[in-house]
Design an enzyme around this catalytic site. Sequence first.
Site, PDB file in Angstrom:
ATOM      1  N   HIS A  63     -10.647  -5.951  -2.196  1.00 33.05           N
ATOM      2  CA  HIS A  63     -11.775  -5.642  -1.302  1.00 33.05           C
ATOM      3  C   HIS A  63     -13.039  -5.053  -1.998  1.00 33.05           C
ATOM      4  O   HIS A  63     -12.729  -3.776  -2.423  1.00 33.05           O
ATOM      5  CB  HIS A  63     -11.207  -4.868   0.030  1.00 33.05           C
ATOM      6  N   GLU A  75      -6.470 -10.413  -1.347  1.00 34.55           N
ATOM      7  CA  GLU A  75      -7.263 -10.547  -0.146  1.00 34.55           C
ATOM      8  C   GLU A  75      -8.742 -10.321  -0.354  1.00 34.55           C
ATOM      9  O   GLU A  75      -9.413  -9.484   0.136  1.00 34.55           O
ATOM     10  CB  GLU A  75      -6.571  -9.042   0.651  1.00 34.55           C
ATOM     11  N   ASP A 102     -12.425 -10.169  -0.683  1.00 38.77           N
ATOM     12  CA  ASP A 102     -13.698 -10.161  -0.072  1.00 38.77           C
ATOM     13  C   ASP A 102     -14.530  -9.291  -0.721  1.00 38.77           C
ATOM     14  O   ASP A 102     -14.342  -8.381  -1.359  1.00 38.77           O
ATOM     15  CB  ASP A 102     -13.615  -9.979   1.390  1.00 38.77           C
ATOM     16  N   GLU A 113       0.750  -1.254  -0.136  1.00 34.88           N
ATOM     17  CA  GLU A 113       0.053  -0.057  -0.253  1.00 34.88           C
ATOM     18  C   GLU A 113       0.815   1.306  -0.037  1.00 34.88           C
ATOM     19  O   GLU A 113       0.590   2.148   0.917  1.00 34.88           O
ATOM     20  CB  GLU A 113      -1.068  -0.038   1.367  1.00 34.88           C
ATOM     21  N   ASN A 148       1.940  -5.087  -3.130  1.00 33.73           N
ATOM     22  CA  ASN A 148       0.698  -5.466  -2.978  1.00 33.73           C
ATOM     23  C   ASN A 148      -0.213  -4.066  -2.794  1.00 33.73           C
ATOM     24  O   ASN A 148       0.283  -3.410  -1.808  1.00 33.73           O
ATOM     25  CB  ASN A 148       0.622  -6.388  -1.582  1.00 33.73           C
TER      26      ASN A 148
HETATM   27  O1  G3I Z   1      -5.580  -8.046  19.179  1.00 31.56           O
HETATM   28  C1  G3I Z   1      -5.980  -6.972  19.449  1.00 31.56           C
HETATM   29  C2  G3I Z   1      -6.808  -6.998  20.646  1.00 31.56           C
HETATM   30  O2  G3I Z   1      -5.776  -7.607  21.769  1.00 31.56           O
HETATM   31  C3  G3I Z   1      -7.218  -5.643  21.331  1.00 31.56           C
HETATM   32  O3  G3I Z   1      -8.201  -5.784  22.268  1.00 31.56           O
HETATM   33  C4  G3I Z   1      -7.964  -5.053  19.924  1.00 31.56           C
HETATM   34  C5  G3I Z   1      -8.517  -3.654  20.331  1.00 31.56           C
HETATM   35  O4  G3I Z   1      -8.425  -2.856  19.258  1.00 31.56           O
HETATM   36  O5  G3I Z   1      -7.321  -5.214  18.946  1.00 31.56           O
HETATM   37  C6  G3I Z   1      -6.788  -6.273  18.303  1.00 31.56           C
HETATM   38  O6  G3I Z   1      -5.889  -6.021  17.236  1.00 31.56           O
HETATM   39  C7  G3I Z   1      -6.572  -6.018  16.009  1.00 31.56           C
HETATM   40  C8  G3I Z   1      -6.302  -6.701  14.899  1.00 31.56           C
HETATM   41  O7  G3I Z   1      -6.611  -6.289  13.891  1.00 31.56           O
HETATM   42  C9  G3I Z   1      -6.633  -8.178  15.316  1.00 31.56           C
HETATM   43  O8  G3I Z   1      -8.095  -8.243  15.373  1.00 31.56           O
HETATM   44  C10 G3I Z   1      -6.194  -4.354  15.644  1.00 31.56           C
HETATM   45  O9  G3I Z   1      -6.596  -3.350  16.607  1.00 31.56           O
HETATM   46  C11 G3I Z   1      -6.757  -4.076  14.293  1.00 31.56           C
HETATM   47  O10 G3I Z   1      -6.047  -2.738  13.959  1.00 31.56           O
HETATM   48  C12 G3I Z   1      -6.441  -5.029  13.300  1.00 31.56           C
HETATM   49  O11 G3I Z   1      -6.919  -5.069  12.149  1.00 31.56           O
HETATM   50  C13 G3I Z   1      -6.242  -5.449  10.954  1.00 31.56           C
HETATM   51  C14 G3I Z   1      -5.988  -4.264   9.944  1.00 31.56           C
HETATM   52  O12 G3I Z   1      -5.350  -5.205   9.008  1.00 31.56           O
HETATM   53  C15 G3I Z   1      -4.937  -3.490  10.433  1.00 31.56           C
HETATM   54  O13 G3I Z   1      -3.687  -4.233  10.476  1.00 31.56           O
HETATM   55  C16 G3I Z   1      -7.127  -6.482  10.555  1.00 31.56           C
HETATM   56  O14 G3I Z   1      -7.225  -7.658  11.382  1.00 31.56           O
HETATM   57  C17 G3I Z   1      -6.761  -7.395   9.044  1.00 31.56           C
HETATM   58  O15 G3I Z   1      -7.827  -7.714   8.393  1.00 31.56           O
HETATM   59  C18 G3I Z   1      -6.351  -5.889   8.064  1.00 31.56           C
HETATM   60  O16 G3I Z   1      -5.962  -6.539   7.147  1.00 31.56           O
HETATM   61  C19 G3I Z   1      -5.656  -5.537   5.863  1.00 31.56           C
HETATM   62  C20 G3I Z   1      -4.179  -5.960   5.468  1.00 31.56           C
HETATM   63  O17 G3I Z   1      -3.288  -6.275   6.216  1.00 31.56           O
HETATM   64  C21 G3I Z   1      -3.865  -4.983   4.117  1.00 31.56           C
HETATM   65  N1  G3I Z   1      -4.859  -4.609   3.439  1.00 31.56           N
HETATM   66  C22 G3I Z   1      -6.147  -4.297   3.806  1.00 31.56           C
HETATM   67  C23 G3I Z   1      -6.578  -5.335   5.054  1.00 31.56           C
HETATM   68  C24 G3I Z   1      -8.093  -4.763   5.678  1.00 31.56           C
HETATM   69  O18 G3I Z   1      -8.009  -3.823   6.252  1.00 31.56           O
END
Ligand code: G3I
Length: 470
Positions: free
Chosen positions: A249, A278, A280, A171, A213
């Site tokens: 997405h 990715e 969906d 990105e 990516n």
């Molecule tokens: O694990 C913690 C948890 O302990 C805590 O209580 C909670 C509170 O916010 O956060 C949890 O972590 C979160 C994590 O996902 C696991 O669920 C983060 O806050 C959250 O920011 C994170 O979001 C991820 C996001 O990327 C940001 O990194 C999503 O799961 C993930 O699906 C998403 O994936 C991205 C790709 O990497 C890049 N392209 C877009 C895609 C979708 O946004």
Amino acid sequence: MISSAVRDRGRTRARSGRRAALVAAVVSTVAAGMVVAFAGTASAGTTLATAAAEKGRYFGAAVAAHKLSDTTYVGILNREFNSVTPENEMKIDATEPQQGQFTFANADRIVNHARANGMAVRGHTLAWHSQQPSWMQNMSGTALRQAMLNHVTQVATYYRGKIHSWDVVNEAFADGNTGARRDSNLQRTGNDWIEAAFRAARAADPGAKLCYNDYNTDGQNAKSNAVYAMVQDFKARGVPIDCVGFQSHFNSASPVPADYQANLQRFANLGVDVQITELDIEGSGTAQANSYATVVKACLAVARCTGITVWGIRDTDSWRASGTPLLFDGNGTKKPAYTATLDALNGGTPVPTTTPPPTTPGPTTPPPTSPPPSGGCAASMTVQTWTGGFVATIRVTAGAAGTNGWTTSVTLPSGATVVNAWNSQRSGDTGTVRFSNVAYNGQLAPGQVTEFGFQATGVPPAGSPSCAAS
Ligand code: G3I
């Protein structure tokens, strides 16, 4: 890595020796970047993984380590998928939470599960403006550049030999119409930060495919044009890049673009693999199912589209669960989108018999399968259409005397205009358009075949192309 992992999985799942051999041969050949010819009709795959493998592709899912104790989740994962992408566990904040202190426990859980079950692993991601640990967020300049390169080197080295493809950089381009790089602390270390990351990744793990990516690059637009120009530049200058990931997405505000396949194809024509990384699609029922089928068919129609990864397993596993964007519902039951995806994989177009990038030297020639035409050459055309446009693939077969060069002519109907062509030199863009060989595909032995293509607006011609040899 992908070849052995997917091959092994294909073997364990195959119901007959013939099918196992087919899957193994197809996947290993595609993974090696070689030409593939399907000798016959494969049996229908009964899972996403086996159906994709029969078409020489992998089918993967984003996986969360903490869900590997969920038996429903793992049951679907092991049954349906032959590739995994850690959803968050390989990101910078997860693997280097303190500078110089690396933690791989959660990523290892996913990698170990994958290896134990014959699945490939996509690494995601080594360098990204987001999900940086606080120590990195606060860095700039030379110190940040060095920290980024050290991170790439350490993580890619740790997983050397275990990763099929790395999303080396994620990105890095801005949304909107500027075609500019995204502003970030990494970008401010200098415009060459992306190629520096790719070079470090290649040095650390020479066997992994190295991908760029991004999202909102799924159709042709200012952002994807900018990525295209970067990949073209990297290929021209020898910067190591092997693949481009299209996140894909989608929702009603951002549906599958009409030129999705054509966009994948133009990147593939630069000499890189393309991967749907990715996927969906928010929605439900038939509309969602149709969109999934469109994406799968597009990948199958592009020889260098080597695999598809959905971003989660059940709707409830999704980063945007309320949009129910995945193939299984919260109970793990197959949705119409699943059936459409499986059907599309089973009914998809076999990999074309020639798949050269335009920069590949030498003629693009599978062995002849029928007697050469009596004239100088013959041309036949297949088209993929969508509302408002089409992509044509033209196959040139040399006659009994072979060719030193060739020219084919296509007469387009009124309103049709060629916007892009590959593996040929084009003259004109409306009416009768001539396509001549380029340096590497003019000399054909008797009966040899080469292919080129073009993209056009409007509707395709009804007649066949003519062919003249020199
Ligand atoms: O694990 C913690 C948890 O302990 C805590 O209580 C909670 C509170 O916010 O956060 C949890 O972590 C979160 C994590 O996902 C696991 O669920 C983060 O806050 C959250 O920011 C994170 O979001 C991820 C996001 O990327 C940001 O990194 C999503 O799961 C993930 O699906 C998403 O994936 C991205 C790709 O990497 C890049 N392209 C877009 C895609 C979708 O946004």
